[in-house]
Design an enzyme around this catalytic site. Structure first.
Site, mmCIF file in Angstrom:
data_model
loop_
_atom_site.group_PDB
_atom_site.id
_atom_site.type_symbol
_atom_site.label_atom_id
_atom_site.label_comp_id
_atom_site.label_asym_id
_atom_site.label_seq_id
_atom_site.Cartn_x
_atom_site.Cartn_y
_atom_site.Cartn_z
ATOM 1 N N LYS A 239 3.793 -12.638 7.558
ATOM 2 C CA LYS A 239 2.537 -11.935 7.244
ATOM 3 C C LYS A 239 1.900 -12.758 6.136
ATOM 4 O O LYS A 239 2.304 -12.692 4.984
ATOM 5 C CB LYS A 239 2.889 -10.522 6.757
ATOM 6 C CG LYS A 239 1.783 -9.700 6.128
ATOM 7 C CD LYS A 239 2.396 -8.375 5.637
ATOM 8 C CE LYS A 239 1.410 -7.410 5.015
ATOM 9 N NZ LYS A 239 0.733 -7.895 3.841
ATOM 10 N N TYR B 204 6.975 -11.537 4.017
ATOM 11 C CA TYR B 204 5.780 -10.906 3.446
ATOM 12 C C TYR B 204 5.237 -11.838 2.353
ATOM 13 O O TYR B 204 5.721 -11.833 1.227
ATOM 14 C CB TYR B 204 6.198 -9.564 2.862
ATOM 15 C CG TYR B 204 5.105 -8.598 2.498
ATOM 16 C CD1 TYR B 204 3.766 -8.939 2.498
ATOM 17 C CD2 TYR B 204 5.437 -7.291 2.156
ATOM 18 C CE1 TYR B 204 2.794 -8.021 2.172
ATOM 19 C CE2 TYR B 204 4.470 -6.363 1.828
ATOM 20 C CZ TYR B 204 3.149 -6.738 1.826
ATOM 21 O OH TYR B 204 2.190 -5.818 1.487
ATOM 22 N N THR C 82 0.832 -1.204 0.000
ATOM 23 C CA THR C 82 0.000 0.000 0.000
ATOM 24 C C THR C 82 0.867 1.255 0.000
ATOM 25 O O THR C 82 0.453 2.305 -0.473
ATOM 26 C CB THR C 82 -0.905 -0.017 1.255
ATOM 27 O OG1 THR C 82 -1.662 -1.223 1.234
ATOM 28 C CG2 THR C 82 -1.826 1.177 1.300
#
Lengths: 303, 303
Positions: free
Chosen positions: A167, A139, A51
């Site tokens: 994550k 990630y 993001t």
């Protein structure tokens, strides 16, 4: 449970990184967003995540963004920084930059062009983890990297010193507990298992997840914390009520991508007027109006 | 058929770009590979394609590679240059660099991190096409970009001045003719429809395809031209015979990726000793031996 790295637990808020049309970071705008997160007392800030458009920014602009965030936070909230890059040497340089600029932890996605094998990703992660002593979060974001971590690979990486967390994409609610517990049983108790994908993550936290890596939390930290705290408390009825308030936003995230929706929301809320990096286009006016309506539903406490 | 842009027809040979471990192009090694292609009289050279690891090289190294190739070709073979980048402004700069360095045409892939919409890709392509007057080929490579061009989008882009060709993934042989003719009927006759994916492309040329954008042709141009000319002549039996010679190599391409196999083959053939950019790893010794055996099968004229 041992909590060796508290930064990888609770609400990790992922703000957008406002830039101009040439990819130069608007540090004033970024500082406003980061201050808002610190004021809300999020558990950590995830700077330069997906993001935060890390993939679209130069090394020097990424460094400027980190320095601006570190400068305004002054240690109040742990700062996790995305250091993904296509090349291993570039990701190592970015990790060193993040450390030098004052980051507390690293977030590494296996950015790919040529699809990567498990062994290639393993070696890449070891090389970047060894570039600094900062704790590193894996990630796992198949939607952008097109690489999916198996539990086997996460377990292998969890043995690497300084690789401290993952994550993962939050599974659908019906699978969340089984999948969380299957991985939990195979990694050290100090290794944190967190989730992203805002619409499914509250249920993944109910199922035992350690963290919510949150896009919406990067702009709307107060309601995101409200939702997370009920999930951490195990209150399923309250999670469902909160999810109802967020539902119109979750629907837009799934339809238009959370990134595009957050740029529109930041503009609608008067927080910053940045556009996403081209080729990504700002949402058209009709979608803007739907984002505004979704924000009103959230604000009003539900439909 | 009108052949407005002959560079987008016939065999377009895509060499690897040899570099050192830091991504600096070995221009001597590159010139050797390019000279070999010119000597074989390929129809065009596709520099800095996916096999040429454009995505892993800096702007300045990409410029150095183009200048080295232009310098040694001296106009003998048209040079198509890959100018893909995540950001639209970067891709525009790369297109201008390619033009300034003497490229004859451009190849543009919609490199993505955040998945792109059709409208975003359309605007991206228009912006890059307008950055120079060079003819541009749409690089439809879902395996690396994770964006798939619909025929509708190709038709829309074919109307843009200077967008002159598409490089589509070759369909399976049973679908090649129907899919080729469906697109052919919707684009101007001057618009070239070529294919990549070496194992299926000879059949796509038999079905009417204008070009073979070839990985194997970037290293082994003589047998690739042998195969292509039989396909252009419509000789199905000869294509099948050639495909038999190439089959062990096609199998390795599908299993290990053509890029990894080509690095090994270049080393085995003594053409250059470069390694792919990390995180991509060189093939292990057992796979090297299988590549050597596949090259022997090809050389021996079949199994």
């Amino acid at each position: 449970m041992s909590i060796a790295f508290p930064m990888f637990r609770g609400l990790s808020a992922f703000p957008i990184t406002p830039t101009d049309a040439h990819g130069q970071v608007n540090t004033d705008g970024l500082v406003r967003l980061v201050q808002r997160l610190a004021a809300a007392e999020v558990d950590s800030i995830g700077l330069l995540g997906s993001t935060g458009t890390y993939a679209y920014l130069t090394r020097s602009e990424r460094r400027r963004a980190i320095e601006a965030a570190v400068g305004c936070l002054d240690g109040r909230v742990p700062l996790i920084v995305g250091v993904g890059a296509l090349r291993t040497d570039d990701a190592q340089d970015l990790a060193r930059d993040a450390k030098a600029a004052g980051a507390d932890g690293l977030l590494l996605a296996p950015v790919s062009y040529t699809p990567l094998t498990d062994d290639e990703v393993f070696e890449h992660f070891v090389a970047v983890a060894q570039a600094t002593e900062l704790p590193l979060c894996i990630y796992n974001n198949p939607g952008t990297t097109h690489f999916t971590f198996s539990d086997d690979l996460v377990v292998r990486l969890a043995e690497v010193p300084s690789i401290a967390a993952v994550k993962n994409p939050a599974p659908p609610p019906t699978e969340a507990r089984a999948r969380h517990e299957a991985l939990r049983a195979r990694v050290p108790s100090t290794f944190a298992i967190g989730y992203s994908g805002d619409w499914n993550t509250p249920n993944a936290v109910l199922a035992g997840g350690d963290a919510w890596y949150s896009v919406v939390g990067g702009l709307l930290p107060v309601p995101a914390l409200g939702l997370l705290r009920t999930a951490q408390a195990g209150d399923e009825a309250e999670v469902a009520r909160w999810n109802g308030r967020f539902q119109p936003l979750w629907d837009l995230f799934k339809e238009l991508s959370s990134l595009r929706v957050m740029y529109a929301a930041a503009d609608i809320l008067g927080l910053c007027r940045a556009k996403p990096p081209r080729p990504i286009l700002p949402l058209p006016p009709a979608a803007y109006r739907r984002v505004a309506a979704a924000l009103e539903t959230l604000d009003a406490g539900g439909r």
